[in-house]
Design an enzyme around this catalytic site. Structure first.
Site, PDB file in Angstrom:
ATOM      1  N   ARG A 268     -12.744   1.868 -16.666  1.00  0.00           N
ATOM      2  CA  ARG A 268     -12.964   0.780 -15.707  1.00  0.00           C
ATOM      3  C   ARG A 268     -11.678   0.071 -15.341  1.00  0.00           C
ATOM      4  NH1 ARG A 268     -16.755  -1.245 -19.896  1.00  0.00           N
ATOM      5  NH2 ARG A 268     -18.093   0.112 -18.685  1.00  0.00           N
TER       6      ARG A 268
ATOM      7  N   GLY B  74     -10.661  -8.304  14.560  1.00  0.00           N
ATOM      8  CA  GLY B  74     -11.599  -8.561  15.661  1.00  0.00           C
ATOM      9  C   GLY B  74     -12.435  -7.322  15.948  1.00  0.00           C
TER      10      GLY B  74
ATOM     11  N   GLU C 270     -19.129   2.846 -13.013  1.00  0.00           N
ATOM     12  CA  GLU C 270     -18.517   2.544 -14.324  1.00  0.00           C
ATOM     13  C   GLU C 270     -18.915   1.150 -14.827  1.00  0.00           C
ATOM     14  OE1 GLU C 270     -14.810   4.112 -15.408  1.00  0.00           O
ATOM     15  OE2 GLU C 270     -14.799   5.570 -13.779  1.00  0.00           O
TER      16      GLU C 270
HETATM   17  C1  LIG Z   1     -20.362   6.994  -5.642  1.00  0.00           C
HETATM   18  C2  LIG Z   1     -20.830   7.026  -7.068  1.00  0.00           C
HETATM   19  C3  LIG Z   1     -20.110   7.755  -8.004  1.00  0.00           C
HETATM   20  C4  LIG Z   1     -20.548   7.807  -9.344  1.00  0.00           C
HETATM   21  N1  LIG Z   1     -19.873   8.588 -10.237  1.00  0.00           N
HETATM   22  C5  LIG Z   1     -20.370   8.764 -11.485  1.00  0.00           C
HETATM   23  C6  LIG Z   1     -19.793   9.715 -12.394  1.00  0.00           C
HETATM   24  O1  LIG Z   1     -18.793  10.372 -12.092  1.00  0.00           O
HETATM   25  N2  LIG Z   1     -20.380   9.896 -13.603  1.00  0.00           N
HETATM   26  C7  LIG Z   1     -21.484   9.207 -13.985  1.00  0.00           C
HETATM   27  O2  LIG Z   1     -21.967   9.432 -15.098  1.00  0.00           O
HETATM   28  N3  LIG Z   1     -22.070   8.297 -13.149  1.00  0.00           N
HETATM   29  C8  LIG Z   1     -21.544   8.067 -11.917  1.00  0.00           C
HETATM   30  N4  LIG Z   1     -22.127   7.171 -11.046  1.00  0.00           N
HETATM   31  C9  LIG Z   1     -23.305   6.418 -11.482  1.00  0.00           C
HETATM   32  C10 LIG Z   1     -23.007   4.938 -11.672  1.00  0.00           C
HETATM   33  O3  LIG Z   1     -22.219   4.748 -12.827  1.00  0.00           O
HETATM   34  C11 LIG Z   1     -24.337   4.188 -11.695  1.00  0.00           C
HETATM   35  O4  LIG Z   1     -24.846   4.230 -10.382  1.00  0.00           O
HETATM   36  C12 LIG Z   1     -24.165   2.766 -12.160  1.00  0.00           C
HETATM   37  O5  LIG Z   1     -23.849   2.729 -13.525  1.00  0.00           O
HETATM   38  C13 LIG Z   1     -25.426   1.923 -11.917  1.00  0.00           C
HETATM   39  O6  LIG Z   1     -26.562   2.581 -12.371  1.00  0.00           O
HETATM   40  P1  LIG Z   1     -27.861   2.691 -11.397  1.00  0.00           P
HETATM   41  O7  LIG Z   1     -27.397   3.250 -10.114  1.00  0.00           O
HETATM   42  O8  LIG Z   1     -28.911   3.428 -12.126  1.00  0.00           O
HETATM   43  O9  LIG Z   1     -28.316   1.191 -11.159  1.00  0.00           O
HETATM   44  P2  LIG Z   1     -29.315   0.359 -12.096  1.00  0.00           P
HETATM   45  O10 LIG Z   1     -28.877   0.480 -13.515  1.00  0.00           O
HETATM   46  O11 LIG Z   1     -30.700   0.702 -11.731  1.00  0.00           O
HETATM   47  O12 LIG Z   1     -28.996  -1.123 -11.605  1.00  0.00           O
HETATM   48  C14 LIG Z   1     -29.567  -1.694 -10.435  1.00  0.00           C
HETATM   49  C15 LIG Z   1     -29.243  -3.186 -10.434  1.00  0.00           C
HETATM   50  O13 LIG Z   1     -29.814  -3.797 -11.594  1.00  0.00           O
HETATM   51  C16 LIG Z   1     -28.823  -4.513 -12.317  1.00  0.00           C
HETATM   52  N5  LIG Z   1     -29.094  -4.426 -13.756  1.00  0.00           N
HETATM   53  C17 LIG Z   1     -29.463  -3.315 -14.472  1.00  0.00           C
HETATM   54  N6  LIG Z   1     -29.587  -3.632 -15.760  1.00  0.00           N
HETATM   55  C18 LIG Z   1     -29.282  -4.951 -15.882  1.00  0.00           C
HETATM   56  C19 LIG Z   1     -29.214  -5.868 -16.964  1.00  0.00           C
HETATM   57  N7  LIG Z   1     -29.455  -5.476 -18.220  1.00  0.00           N
HETATM   58  N8  LIG Z   1     -28.870  -7.161 -16.700  1.00  0.00           N
HETATM   59  C20 LIG Z   1     -28.592  -7.560 -15.448  1.00  0.00           C
HETATM   60  N9  LIG Z   1     -28.640  -6.745 -14.375  1.00  0.00           N
HETATM   61  C21 LIG Z   1     -28.958  -5.455 -14.592  1.00  0.00           C
HETATM   62  C22 LIG Z   1     -27.515  -3.813 -11.965  1.00  0.00           C
HETATM   63  O14 LIG Z   1     -26.398  -4.699 -12.145  1.00  0.00           O
HETATM   64  C23 LIG Z   1     -27.728  -3.443 -10.508  1.00  0.00           C
HETATM   65  O15 LIG Z   1     -27.383  -4.528  -9.684  1.00  0.00           O
HETATM   66  C24 LIG Z   1     -21.697   7.082  -9.725  1.00  0.00           C
HETATM   67  C25 LIG Z   1     -22.403   6.339  -8.771  1.00  0.00           C
HETATM   68  C26 LIG Z   1     -21.995   6.319  -7.472  1.00  0.00           C
HETATM   69  C27 LIG Z   1     -22.801   5.538  -6.457  1.00  0.00           C
END
Ligand SMILES: Cc1cc2nc3c(=O)[nH]c(=O)nc-3n(C[C@H](O)[C@H](O)[C@H](O)COP(=O)(O)OP(=O)(O)OC[C@H]3O[C@@H](n4cnc5c(N)ncnc54)[C@H](O)[C@@H]3O)c2cc1C
Length: 393
Positions: A257, A353, A377
């Site tokens: 990160r 703009g 991350e």
């Molecule tokens: C372009 C891109 C590249 C990526 N690359 C990789 C990669 O190379 N390898 C890999 O392993 N992953 C990768 N990811 C996955 C990424 O790390 C996850 O999308 C991210 O960790 C969030 O998980 P989620 O999408 O399931 O969201 P969720 O976990 O479902 O979260 C949704 C919302 O809920 C909030 N939330 C969830 N739990 C809590 C809590 N306990 N307290 C407060 N708020 C909470 C989150 O902050 C967020 O706002 C990538 C994602 C993207 C979009």
């Protein structure tokens, strides 16, 4: 008043955080020159086609940014984590998609192999990663993002190794990668203590790269589904110990990160540089818009933001290289730099703009690219959770 932890005392006189040693400056300048000369002309096309230009890959390896911390005897640059931060920042100033490709290679994949790989694993894969192999880091799944250790991909012991079955989602470098670090559980009933890390090669039977996501930003960076169906992984490809994959993930992501922080300060710097140039050229009411005090103050505010975020990223990276604790500092740098990137890119769009809203100019892309910094991350909420846990304990 509660006792605040005292900052560590430096053994040698501390240099200013942004002071670069000669080798760091030369390295940063060479990556900047490369980004301006070789990446910039391709940025718009790569974004529109959502496709990384393969022509850049050999050049990135040639530049020495694909194996920055790999020791020279394995063909790498033998440099520091801070050098990786400088490379990711310099590339992201021009294209954050290229920044993240290099970031995942160095701060996640190589880092995990160097910290956790057996001598055989390091001897087998580090020379490939320095020479021409791209790496990817596969933790997330459809049902496990923030709650990463709820992953469902299964590993079962088989003759001489393991068999992996499951699906990974959102995997950066999925299209380009040859080497994948895949997390799976050997025992779902053991919770996070079942999670284990494996090195999987693209050619392994039962392994396939699935759908590529169509994204808002960093469109030239591939984000793919991975499908593992009864995929046989030799025992030698176990990364770290069985059931210790959670440690591999936590520790590499803590470092990774900082790399995302570097991507975001590079992005913010790129957006600010473009804006400074534009406001000096664009005339309204008979003068350059840079002459209006309101605009000057907005630019100054953005410069304050970029400087502050840069200091937190450099500090976290330098702490990591010094072997000091950096968990809180890494979370702080990620959250601050991703918010700054979004704010500065948004201001850039405003100050351009109408031109800020069209693809002929670079800032609308920076604005779209900035959003990811608060998601991958560890989302911003998760960073806040880490910071709160450390300072409230
Ligand atoms: C372009 C891109 C590249 C990526 N690359 C990789 C990669 O190379 N390898 C890999 O392993 N992953 C990768 N990811 C996955 C990424 O790390 C996850 O999308 C991210 O960790 C969030 O998980 P989620 O999408 O399931 O969201 P969720 O976990 O479902 O979260 C949704 C919302 O809920 C909030 N939330 C969830 N739990 C809590 C809590 N306990 N307290 C407060 N708020 C909470 C989150 O902050 C967020 O706002 C990538 C994602 C993207 C979009």
């Amino acid at each position: 008043m509660p006792q605040q932890p005292q900052p560590p005392v430096a053994e040698t006189p501390a240099a200013p955080l942004t002071f670069l040693a000669e080798d760091e400056r030369l390295f940063r300048d060479s990556v900047r020159e490369f980004a301006d000369r070789d990446v910039k002309p391709l940025v718009r096309e790569m974004d529109e086609q959502a496709k990384f230009s393969r022509s850049l890959l050999d050049k990135l390896f040639g530049l020495g940014v694909m194996g920055i911390e790999i020791p020279e005897e394995h063909g790498g640059s033998g440099a520091s984590f801070f050098h990786s931060v400088l490379a990711v920042e310099a590339l992201s100033r021009v294209d954050p998609s290229i920044g993240v490709l290099v970031d995942v290679q160095n701060t996640l994949v190589i880092n995990a192999l160097q910290c956790w790989g057996s001598a055989d694993l390091r001897n087998a894969f580090l020379p490939k990663l320095s020479a021409n192999a791209v790496g990817a880091y596969a933790l997330s799944e459809a049902g496990s993002g923030s709650d990463a250790f709820a992953l469902a991909t299964r590993a079962a012991k088989a003759d001489g190794g393991f068999r992996l079955t499951g699906r990974k989602l959102w995997i950066t470098n999925g299209n380009e990668a040859d080497i994948f670090i895949v997390f799976a559980t050997l025992d779902p009933s053991a919770g996070y203590r079942g999670i284990t890390a494996f090195v999987v090669e693209r050619g392994f039977p039962g392994f396939a790269v699935g759908k590529k996501e169509d994204k808002l930003g960093i469109r030239a960076s591939s984000t793919c589904e991975l499908i593992v169906e009864d995929c046989r992984v030799p025992r030698a490809n176990l990364l770290g110990e069985s059931g210790k994959g959670y440690k591999v993930a936590i520790e590499t992501l803590n470092e990774g990160r900082i790399g995302i922080g570097a991507q975001m300060i590079g992005l913010a710097r790129g957006a600010l540089d473009a804006t400074i140039k534009y406001v000096k050229e664009r005339k309204q009411f008979g003068k350059a818009i840079a002459e209006f005090q309101a605009v000057q103050h907005q630019i100054a505010r953005a410069a304050v933001d970029v400087e502050a975020a840069t200091l937190t990223v450099y500090n976290a990276a330098r702490l990591r290289d010094a072997g000091r604790p950096f968990l809180t500092e890494a979370a702080i740098c990620k959250i601050l730099s991703s918010e700054v990137a979004e704010r500065v890119a948004s201001l850039a769009v405003n100050l351009f703009g109408g031109n800020g809203f069209v693809k002929e100019y670079p800032v609308e892309k920076f604005y779209r690219d900035a959003k990811i910094g608060q998601i991958y991350e560890g989302t911003s909420n998760l960073q806040l959770q880490t910071i709160a846990k450390q300072i409230l304990q």
